[in-house]
Write a protein that holds these residues in place. Sequence first.
Motif, mmCIF file in Angstrom:
data_model
loop_
_atom_site.group_PDB
_atom_site.id
_atom_site.type_symbol
_atom_site.label_atom_id
_atom_site.label_comp_id
_atom_site.label_asym_id
_atom_site.label_seq_id
_atom_site.Cartn_x
_atom_site.Cartn_y
_atom_site.Cartn_z
ATOM 1 N N ALA A 109 0.826 -1.213 0.000
ATOM 2 C CA ALA A 109 0.000 0.000 0.000
ATOM 3 C C ALA A 109 0.858 1.260 0.000
ATOM 4 O O ALA A 109 0.344 2.366 0.003
ATOM 5 N N GLN A 110 2.192 1.091 0.020
ATOM 6 C CA GLN A 110 3.162 2.189 -0.014
ATOM 7 C C GLN A 110 3.023 3.111 1.200
ATOM 8 O O GLN A 110 3.007 4.341 1.073
ATOM 9 N N ALA A 111 2.901 2.501 2.380
ATOM 10 C CA ALA A 111 2.850 3.293 3.612
ATOM 11 C C ALA A 111 4.203 3.952 3.821
ATOM 12 O O ALA A 111 5.242 3.299 3.724
ATOM 13 N N LYS A 112 4.196 5.251 4.091
ATOM 14 C CA LYS A 112 5.456 5.978 4.314
ATOM 15 C C LYS A 112 6.114 5.509 5.607
ATOM 16 O O LYS A 112 7.328 5.363 5.675
ATOM 17 N N ASN A 113 5.313 5.280 6.646
ATOM 18 C CA ASN A 113 5.828 4.826 7.934
ATOM 19 C C ASN A 113 4.941 3.661 8.394
ATOM 20 O O ASN A 113 3.940 3.872 9.086
ATOM 21 N N PRO A 114 5.306 2.422 8.004
ATOM 22 C CA PRO A 114 4.463 1.269 8.334
ATOM 23 C C PRO A 114 4.152 1.145 9.823
ATOM 24 O O PRO A 114 3.051 0.766 10.200
ATOM 25 N N LYS A 115 5.116 1.510 10.676
ATOM 26 C CA LYS A 115 4.905 1.400 12.126
ATOM 27 C C LYS A 115 3.777 2.333 12.569
ATOM 28 O O LYS A 115 2.922 1.961 13.379
ATOM 29 N N ASP A 147 -6.621 9.257 5.810
ATOM 30 C CA ASP A 147 -5.290 9.768 6.153
ATOM 31 C C ASP A 147 -4.319 9.522 4.999
ATOM 32 O O ASP A 147 -3.276 8.875 5.170
ATOM 33 N N ALA A 148 -4.660 10.044 3.836
ATOM 34 C CA ALA A 148 -3.884 9.789 2.609
ATOM 35 C C ALA A 148 -2.424 10.216 2.735
ATOM 36 O O ALA A 148 -1.549 9.647 2.090
ATOM 37 N N TYR A 149 -2.139 11.190 3.605
ATOM 38 C CA TYR A 149 -0.758 11.676 3.751
ATOM 39 C C TYR A 149 0.184 10.599 4.279
ATOM 40 O O TYR A 149 1.407 10.726 4.187
ATOM 41 N N LEU A 150 -0.355 9.523 4.833
ATOM 42 C CA LEU A 150 0.475 8.440 5.367
ATOM 43 C C LEU A 150 0.994 7.497 4.279
ATOM 44 O O LEU A 150 1.799 6.623 4.552
ATOM 45 N N PHE A 151 0.508 7.698 3.052
ATOM 46 C CA PHE A 151 0.853 6.781 1.960
ATOM 47 C C PHE A 151 1.504 7.525 0.808
ATOM 48 O O PHE A 151 1.214 8.692 0.574
#
Length: 199
Positions: A109-115, A147-151
Amino acid sequence: MNRETLQKFGLTDDQVNQVMAEHGKDLEKSKATESELEQLKQQNTDLTSQIGDRDKQLKDLSGKADGNEELQTQIKALQDQNKQAKTDYESNISQLKRDGAIELALREAQAKNPKAVKALLNDGAITVDDDGVHGLKEQIEQLQTSDAYLFDTEPEAKPSVKVTQSGNPGGGIDTNKNINDMSFEEMTAAYQKNPALFG
């Protein structure tokens, strides 16, 4: 993904090399995760087999220990320990499978910060069984919306808003208009706005 495809998109050789390098890193991570899962599956099979063998040995021993109450008690305690060890091991394997599936889904899903994204997931709603992972995809899709900014996704171009002034900026009163040319409504509005005009 290959070099020819990227070159068709008009990327330079340097850009192609960078994309391929990043793609290679992602493939290595995926292979490592798959390898770990395969090792865990093998360990699970081996340990399940060992626990089965121990249970059989304890059952055989239990038959031979008829009449010896102390030995029967020890055998029962060992059987209980075996059951608990099997339950704990299966629980750990299930948790590892779940963590691996979540990690993989967040990477896809291309999460910027998976944690950080993982912390927002409702862990209790995610289940893992032989058919796969349930309750995860929906949550990720919801977060991609809320929260699209997370991806890492391409931002959609928003249409520009053009503001135009409409109506009469003077509040409905044309101050340049002669009082004699005004309608009754215009005169009433003008008087309310500026009684001095009628003085």
